[in-house]
Design a protein around this motif. Structure first.
Motif, PDB file in Angstrom:
ATOM      1  N   PHE A 153      12.040   6.823   0.595  1.00 36.67           N
ATOM      2  CA  PHE A 153      10.714   6.874   0.986  1.00 36.67           C
ATOM      3  C   PHE A 153      10.445   5.632   1.788  1.00 36.67           C
ATOM      4  O   PHE A 153      11.364   4.327   1.683  1.00 36.67           O
ATOM      5  N   LYS A 154       9.851   5.931   2.832  1.00 36.41           N
ATOM      6  CA  LYS A 154       9.761   4.901   4.210  1.00 36.41           C
ATOM      7  C   LYS A 154       8.650   4.135   4.220  1.00 36.41           C
ATOM      8  O   LYS A 154       8.343   3.064   4.808  1.00 36.41           O
ATOM      9  N   ASP A 155       7.286   4.423   3.606  1.00 29.61           N
ATOM     10  CA  ASP A 155       5.984   3.801   3.771  1.00 29.61           C
ATOM     11  C   ASP A 155       5.815   2.687   2.833  1.00 29.61           C
ATOM     12  O   ASP A 155       5.309   3.004   1.840  1.00 29.61           O
ATOM     13  N   SER A 156       5.918   1.443   3.412  1.00 24.75           N
ATOM     14  CA  SER A 156       5.921   0.320   2.545  1.00 24.75           C
ATOM     15  C   SER A 156       4.280   0.292   2.158  1.00 24.75           C
ATOM     16  O   SER A 156       3.895  -0.430   1.189  1.00 24.75           O
ATOM     17  N   GLN A 157       3.451   0.458   3.201  1.00 23.56           N
ATOM     18  CA  GLN A 157       1.946   0.441   3.110  1.00 23.56           C
ATOM     19  C   GLN A 157       1.551   0.946   1.736  1.00 23.56           C
ATOM     20  O   GLN A 157       0.455   0.507   1.266  1.00 23.56           O
ATOM     21  N   PHE A 158       2.011   2.450   1.496  1.00 23.49           N
ATOM     22  CA  PHE A 158       1.706   2.983   0.526  1.00 23.49           C
ATOM     23  C   PHE A 158       1.808   2.357  -0.935  1.00 23.49           C
ATOM     24  O   PHE A 158       1.251   2.381  -1.924  1.00 23.49           O
ATOM     25  N   ASN A 197      -2.603 -10.929   2.861  1.00 24.92           N
ATOM     26  CA  ASN A 197      -1.809 -10.853   1.367  1.00 24.92           C
ATOM     27  C   ASN A 197      -1.191  -9.320   1.956  1.00 24.92           C
ATOM     28  O   ASN A 197       0.084  -9.168   1.158  1.00 24.92           O
ATOM     29  N   ILE A 198      -1.858  -8.472   2.292  1.00 22.45           N
ATOM     30  CA  ILE A 198      -1.197  -7.060   2.642  1.00 22.45           C
ATOM     31  C   ILE A 198      -0.186  -7.069   3.532  1.00 22.45           C
ATOM     32  O   ILE A 198       0.851  -6.797   3.199  1.00 22.45           O
ATOM     33  N   LEU A 199      -0.181  -8.119   4.441  1.00 26.32           N
ATOM     34  CA  LEU A 199       0.757  -8.232   5.564  1.00 26.32           C
ATOM     35  C   LEU A 199       2.114  -8.928   5.113  1.00 26.32           C
ATOM     36  O   LEU A 199       3.017  -8.458   5.259  1.00 26.32           O
ATOM     37  N   SER A 200       1.782  -9.896   4.018  1.00 28.01           N
ATOM     38  CA  SER A 200       2.913 -10.407   3.487  1.00 28.01           C
ATOM     39  C   SER A 200       3.584  -9.517   2.397  1.00 28.01           C
ATOM     40  O   SER A 200       4.880  -9.543   2.427  1.00 28.01           O
ATOM     41  N   SER A 201       2.936  -8.615   1.810  1.00 36.29           N
ATOM     42  CA  SER A 201       3.505  -7.796   0.886  1.00 36.29           C
ATOM     43  C   SER A 201       4.287  -6.520   1.488  1.00 36.29           C
ATOM     44  O   SER A 201       5.231  -6.217   1.097  1.00 36.29           O
ATOM     45  N   TRP A 202       3.728  -6.041   2.793  1.00 36.11           N
ATOM     46  CA  TRP A 202       4.403  -5.257   3.517  1.00 36.11           C
ATOM     47  C   TRP A 202       5.781  -5.731   4.027  1.00 36.11           C
ATOM     48  O   TRP A 202       6.941  -5.283   3.993  1.00 36.11           O
ATOM     49  N   CYS A 203       5.520  -7.109   4.415  1.00 34.39           N
ATOM     50  CA  CYS A 203       6.772  -7.785   5.000  1.00 34.39           C
ATOM     51  C   CYS A 203       8.045  -7.732   3.988  1.00 34.39           C
ATOM     52  O   CYS A 203       9.084  -7.704   4.085  1.00 34.39           O
TER      53      CYS A 203
END
Length: 431
Positions: A153-158, A197-203
Motif C-alpha cells: 500500500f503506497k498512499d499515505s494520504q488515505f 497537521n495533514i502534511l506532518s502526518s503525511w511526512c
C-alpha cells in the motif's frame, strides 16, 4: 559548468529517486507516482483547489462588511466560519481545567489507579499505532507463496484521511455529549493547523519508506533542538543552561545512533537522504501546528473543540485531494482485496483517536510533566518493540546513543519540574 552539472545530477537523482539508487529491487520505482516529491506536489495542488476558492470567499465577505448587512439562512453559517464570536475571553484548555489546580479529594489509591489507567491507555494506543504504522508502510499484503511478493500500500494520504475521519467522529460525539464552552474562533482559522497537521502526518507515514522506525522515533525526540533554534533566532527567547546541555546530549545521542546504523537489505531499514528531508518536513510542519494551536487557544475553547475543528478541515482537504487524484477509490479497492489491510487501517485510526483522548485526560488529571514522562517511556518501548518485531539491528554504539537521548529527555522533565516548583514556592502566599 559541465563538472558542476556532473556533481549535482547524482545528488538530485539520489534525492528524488532514492529507491532506484539504494534499493536492489528496481520495481519499487515504476512511474512518476512513485516519486515522493511528485506525490507531495500533487497533494498540495489538491489542497489548493479548496484553499484558493476559500481564501477569495473569506476575503469577499470581510471586504463587503457581510457581518453588518448579511441576512438569510446562510448568515449563521457564514458568520461562524468567517467571523466567529471573536471572543478571546481567556485561555480554557479544558472545560474542567481548574480541577487540575485544586487539591484532589480522592484517595492516593484512586489516584494511583487512575495514573496506571492513563499510562496503560497511552502505551497501548501508541505502541499499537507505531507497530501498525510500520507494518502498513513497509510490508506487503496478499503474499500467498514465498515466490509471490504481494502488494504494497503506497498512499499515505488515505491513511491520514482514515485517522482524521474517526477522530472527527469521536471529537464530535464528545462535543455533543459533554458540556463545552461557547465557541468563539472563526472556523477557517482551524484550516491553517489542519493543513500543517495533514502534511506532518503525511511526512510521518511517507518517511517510513526511506528510513527505519527507530530512526523516526529518535528524530521526533530530537525535535526540541530546531524548536530552540527557531525560538532563539525569531522570538529572541532565552534558555536556561540545562536546556542547552540536554539539547547537546540529544544531538550527540542521535548522531551516535545514525552514524552507527548498519545497512540492511530490507528497504525499511535503510536511512536515505530522502528520508532525512521528509523528516525535516515533518518537524517543520509539526512545529507550526503546535504553535498555531497555541495561538487559537487564545479563544475560549476546549481541547475537544480544537480536535473537532482541526479534523473537520483535515477530512475536507484529504477527501477532496484523494477524489481529484482518483486515489480514494483505488485505496478502497485495495481494502476490499486485502481484508488484513482493512483491519490494520481501521485499528490504526482507532488507536490514533483513543490516544488523543488519553492525552487530553492525562494532562487534565496529572499535568504536562507526568504526560511527558509517560510518552518518553513510550518512545523507548516503541524502539525496542520495532527492533524485536521487524528485525532492526542496533549496534552497541547505537544503543548507547538511544540511551543518551532518553536520559537527556528525562533530565529536561526533571529540571523543568524543579524550576516550576521553585518558582511556585518563591511566590508570596495568600493569607
Amino acid at each position: 559548468m559541465p563538472s558542476f552539472s556532473w556533481r549535482v545530477w547524482p545528488a538530485l537523482v539520489h534525492l528524488f529517486f532514492p529507491c532506484a539508487v539504494i534499493a536492489e529491487d528496481p520495481s519499487l520505482l515504476n512511474s512518476w507516482h512513485d516519486v515522493w516529491f511528485f506525490r507531495f506536489l500533487v497533494n498540495m495542488l489538491g489542497y489548493a483547489t479548496i484553499i484558493v476558492p476559500g481564501y477569495f470567499l473569506i476575503s469577499y465577505f470581510k471586504r463587503s462588511n457581510y457581518l453588518d448587512r448579511g441576512s438569510g439562512l446562510c448568515y449563521p453559517l457564514i458568520k461562524t466560519c468567517v467571523f466567529g464570536g471573536e471572543d478571546k475571553s481567556g485561555l480554557l484548555d479544558d472545560v474542567s481545567v481548574s480541577s487540575r489546580n485544586e487539591p484532589d479529594s480522592g484517595s492516593s489509591v484512586k489516584q494511583a489507579i487512575k495514573l496506571m489507567f492513563c499510562a496503560a491507555g497511552l502505551q497501548a494506543s501508541y505502541l499499537t499505532w507505531g507497530v501498525l504504522q510500520e507494518r502498513v508502510m513497509t510490508r506487503s499484503y496478499g503474499a500467498v507463496a514465498p515466490d509471490h511478493d504481494g502488494e504494497k500500500f503506497k498512499d499515505s494520504q488515505f491513511l491520514v484521511f482514515m485517522n482524521r475521519i474517526l477522530a472527527l467522529t469521536v471529537s464530535g460525539l464528545c462535543c455533543v455529549l459533554f458540556k463545552q464552552p461557547r465557541h468563539g474562533a472563526p472556523m477557517y482559522k482551524y484550516s491553517f493547523a489542519s493543513l500543517s497537521n495533514i502534511l506532518s502526518s503525511w511526512c510521518q507515514y511517507e518517511a517510513l519508506k526511506f528510513i527505519s522506525f527507530p530512526t523516526q522515533v529518535l528524530a521526533k525526540a530530537s525535535k526540541v533542538i530546531p524548536v530552540m533554534l527557531m525560538g532563539k533566532l525569531i522570538s529572541r527567547k532565552s534558555y536556561e543552561y540545562w536546556e542547552y546541555f540536554t539539547a547537546v546530549l540529544i544531538s550527540v545521542g542521535v548522531s551516535m545512533f545514525l552514524l552507527s546504523s548498519t545497512t540492511s537489505k530490507h528497504p525499511s531499514t535503510v536511512t536515505t537522504f530522502s528520508g532525512v528531508i521528509i523528516l525535516v518536513g515533518y518537524i517543520v510542519f509539526d512545529s507550526f501546528t503546535s504553535n498555531w494551536q497555541d495561538n487559537l487557544f487564545k479563544y475560549k475553547m476546549s481541547s475537544v473543540q480544537m480536535m473537532f475543528g482541526v479534523n473537520l478541515f483535515s477530512c475536507l482537504f484529504t477527501v477532496g485531494s484523494l477524489l481529484e487524484q482518483g486515489a480514494f477509490f483505488e485505496s478502497l479497492a485495495f481494502m476490499t482485496r486485502h481484508s488484513e489491510f482493512a483491519f490494520h487501517a481501521v485499528l490504526l485510526s482507532v488507536c490514533s483517536a483513543c490516544g488523543q483522548l488519553f492525552i487530553f485526560y492525562t494532562i487534565n488529571q496529572f499535568g504536562a510533566a507526568v504526560f511527558t514522562i509517560i510518552m518518553t517511556l513510550r518512545q523507548a518501548f516503541a524502539i525496542l518493540l520495532s527492533c524485536f518485531l521487524y528485525g532492526h539491528s542496533v549496534t552497541i554504539v547505537g544503543g548507547f546513543g538511544v540511551a543518551v537521548v532518553f536520559v537527556a529527555l528525562f533530565l529536561r522533565v526533571y529540571a523543568r519540574s524543579r524550576m516550576k516548583s521553585s518558582r511556585q514556592s518563591s511566590l508570596p502566599q495568600k493569607v
